[in-house]
Design a protein around this motif. Sequence first.
Motif, PDB file in Angstrom:
ATOM      1  N   CYS A 409      21.829  14.024  18.689  1.00 51.90           N
ATOM      2  CA  CYS A 409      20.717  13.759  17.980  1.00 51.90           C
ATOM      3  C   CYS A 409      20.731  14.533  16.682  1.00 51.90           C
ATOM      4  CB  CYS A 409      19.286  14.131  18.683  1.00 51.90           C
ATOM      5  SG  CYS A 409      18.989  13.019  20.415  1.00 51.90           S
ATOM      6  N   GLU A 413      21.134  13.025  12.957  1.00 55.65           N
ATOM      7  CA  GLU A 413      19.945  13.309  11.888  1.00 55.65           C
ATOM      8  C   GLU A 413      20.540  14.142  10.723  1.00 55.65           C
ATOM      9  OE1 GLU A 413      15.736  15.919  11.539  1.00 55.65           O
ATOM     10  OE2 GLU A 413      16.975  15.955  13.451  1.00 55.65           O
ATOM     11  N   SER A 416      23.436  11.238   8.956  1.00 51.10           N
ATOM     12  CA  SER A 416      23.650   9.851   8.976  1.00 51.10           C
ATOM     13  C   SER A 416      23.447   9.414   7.455  1.00 51.10           C
ATOM     14  CB  SER A 416      21.935   9.534   9.395  1.00 51.10           C
ATOM     15  OG  SER A 416      21.970   8.135   9.221  1.00 51.10           O
ATOM     16  N   TYR A 422      21.254   5.369  11.561  1.00 50.98           N
ATOM     17  CA  TYR A 422      20.458   6.182  12.240  1.00 50.98           C
ATOM     18  C   TYR A 422      19.486   5.685  13.533  1.00 50.98           C
ATOM     19  CZ  TYR A 422      16.812   9.769  12.856  1.00 50.98           C
ATOM     20  OH  TYR A 422      15.709  10.381  13.528  1.00 50.98           O
ATOM     21  N   GLN A 425      21.609   4.287  16.534  1.00 50.19           N
ATOM     22  CA  GLN A 425      22.423   5.521  17.285  1.00 50.19           C
ATOM     23  C   GLN A 425      21.160   6.014  18.008  1.00 50.19           C
ATOM     24  OE1 GLN A 425      25.843   5.102  17.280  1.00 50.19           O
ATOM     25  NE2 GLN A 425      25.062   3.901  15.547  1.00 50.19           N
ATOM     26  N   MET A 426      20.041   6.316  17.424  1.00 48.51           N
ATOM     27  CA  MET A 426      19.116   6.873  18.238  1.00 48.51           C
ATOM     28  C   MET A 426      18.595   5.855  19.408  1.00 48.51           C
ATOM     29  SD  MET A 426      18.662   9.892  17.107  1.00 48.51           S
ATOM     30  CE  MET A 426      17.344  10.247  18.067  1.00 48.51           C
ATOM     31  N   VAL A 437      15.433  13.687  25.674  1.00 48.32           N
ATOM     32  CA  VAL A 437      15.264  14.078  24.198  1.00 48.32           C
ATOM     33  C   VAL A 437      13.883  14.663  23.972  1.00 48.32           C
ATOM     34  CG1 VAL A 437      14.874  12.528  22.195  1.00 48.32           C
ATOM     35  CG2 VAL A 437      16.381  11.677  23.885  1.00 48.32           C
ATOM     36  N   VAL A 441      12.474  15.034  18.327  1.00 43.70           N
ATOM     37  CA  VAL A 441      13.353  13.974  18.060  1.00 43.70           C
ATOM     38  C   VAL A 441      12.789  12.620  17.917  1.00 43.70           C
ATOM     39  CG1 VAL A 441      15.776  12.903  18.790  1.00 43.70           C
ATOM     40  CG2 VAL A 441      15.370  15.495  18.678  1.00 43.70           C
ATOM     41  N   TRP A 442      12.063  12.419  18.829  1.00 40.90           N
ATOM     42  CA  TRP A 442      11.603  10.954  19.096  1.00 40.90           C
ATOM     43  C   TRP A 442      10.362  10.925  17.896  1.00 40.90           C
ATOM     44  CZ3 TRP A 442       6.326   9.649  20.380  1.00 40.90           C
ATOM     45  CH2 TRP A 442       6.007  10.893  21.352  1.00 40.90           C
ATOM     46  N   LEU A 445      12.273  10.158  14.850  1.00 37.48           N
ATOM     47  CA  LEU A 445      12.632   8.521  14.665  1.00 37.48           C
ATOM     48  C   LEU A 445      11.480   7.655  14.113  1.00 37.48           C
ATOM     49  CD1 LEU A 445      14.642   6.501  15.324  1.00 37.48           C
ATOM     50  CD2 LEU A 445      14.000   6.490  17.894  1.00 37.48           C
TER      51      LEU A 445
END
Length: 547
Positions: A409, A413, A416, A422, A425-426, A437, A441-442, A445
Amino acid sequence: MIRAIRSCKTAAEERAVVRKECAAIRAAISENDQDYRHRNLAKLMFIHMLGYPTHFGQMECLKLIASSGFPEKRIGYLGLMLLLDERQEVLMLYIIGLALCALGNICSAEMARDLAPEVERLLQFRDPNIRKKAALCSIRIIKKVPDLAENFINPAASLLREKHHGVLITGVQLCTDLCKVSSEALEYFREKCTEGLVKTLKDMANSPYAPEYDIAGITDPFLHIRLLKLLRILGQGDADASDCMNDILAQVATKIESNKNAGNAILYECVGTIMSIEDNGGLRVLAINILGRFLSNRDNNIRYVALNMLMKAITVDAQAVQRHRATILECVKGFSFGDIVIPSICLGLGSGVGWNRNWDSDASIRKKALDLVYLLVNESNVKPLTKELIESLEASDQEFKGVLTAKICSLVEKFSPEKIWYIDQMLKVLSEAGNFVKDEVWHALIVVISNASDLHGYSVRALYRAFQTSTEQETLVRVAVWCIGEYGDMLVNNVGMLDIEEPITVTESDAVDALEVSIKRLNSDLTTKAMALIALLKLSSRFPSCS
């Protein structure tokens, strides 16, 4: 021997027998014959009782006393009583040696100041064992009182010319410690001793077989290592000293075999020295290639130290380290290399000979290799490396999966190249290891998706597909229900279709059902249920027929 002496008819015959036996004992002493040392000393005691000189065997008494076996100690003490008395110099050497050992282990700063002149004098003593102990004692003194270091510079330099390996190795260590505590000593040894040390190392590397120093076919690997460490200090920050040692370092790196631990230890120190001295591109590539070979070793300790050294080397020559990327990735995935020879092209190691891979569960190796891969990533290789790391998520155990997820992650980030990559991949990470995660991080996103207006349709369709197959991943469910709530109409109407997408048929009821499933999941937490309810509230205005 006793029978031969007793059978002599004349004194001349007896003297001849004794001379013959003494000659044989002298030869055994010079050859360091340990198996028959106690028998030879027993013979000398009998010869002594006959009145013949036996002074050449006095040191053998002390060696037997120091041995671990009872028969040897017994003969040693008997010999000590018979062959020596209080007037013998060897007993004084024994006392001096004991005193130096004690001082080297327990001396305080006050003791060091008082006794430093005497220890300095003993560095020039005629007996090599005393010189060796005095050098070790000097190390303790300069550590306790660094101001005394200048008194030991010249005596220490004279020890570097010793032929006796025991004295030489202690002299090298004394010089090494002097360089650490005194800049004056460092400059002196750099100017006066570098060439001599290089010659000593060269002589050792080219020396014929010497049984008294041989370990696994290598002459005194301990002295090799000490010399390399001292050369490392002398060459660091000095171009002239570094140039002086380039040839011998190249010779050691290419000549020493790596099939035994002794050879690996020397090669490791040689690599450390090459990476520390002033720039020489060819040597550094050679050193990094040695570390690459270490990574293919079955011994996890060797692989671990290789990874450690490569992490330091990457700041010096990142391109050379990049050549071993495939092998490093194998370590991340948990593969070790066995004995079965197969084409190495199958392992992505280039042409030539490779090794059969075996599963290796050593977590420390995998974590260290992952840290190294993280340092290797840049804008030009982020895509293939991220692909490899995401593939390794599937086979990772639960303990390692969290560490690996966090690194992936972070890489995605940081490097990317475009938003769609990005997001892709996430989504892969969320689908495979969403439960590992972290919240930030989310959250990030969601921010990226909301800011990429041209990818709203693509994102919600991709998340809907992923949601159908990975409902057990909590963070994936959260991002999916948020997107469905925000862009549910785009999901149903296939708005913003990209060329790379396959068409998907989703009705309004399907979108609502997906949110209902996320609420009814047994393992859904309050955050997920709250997000799903808010998404349903949003869809109620977009899909009036489903309200």
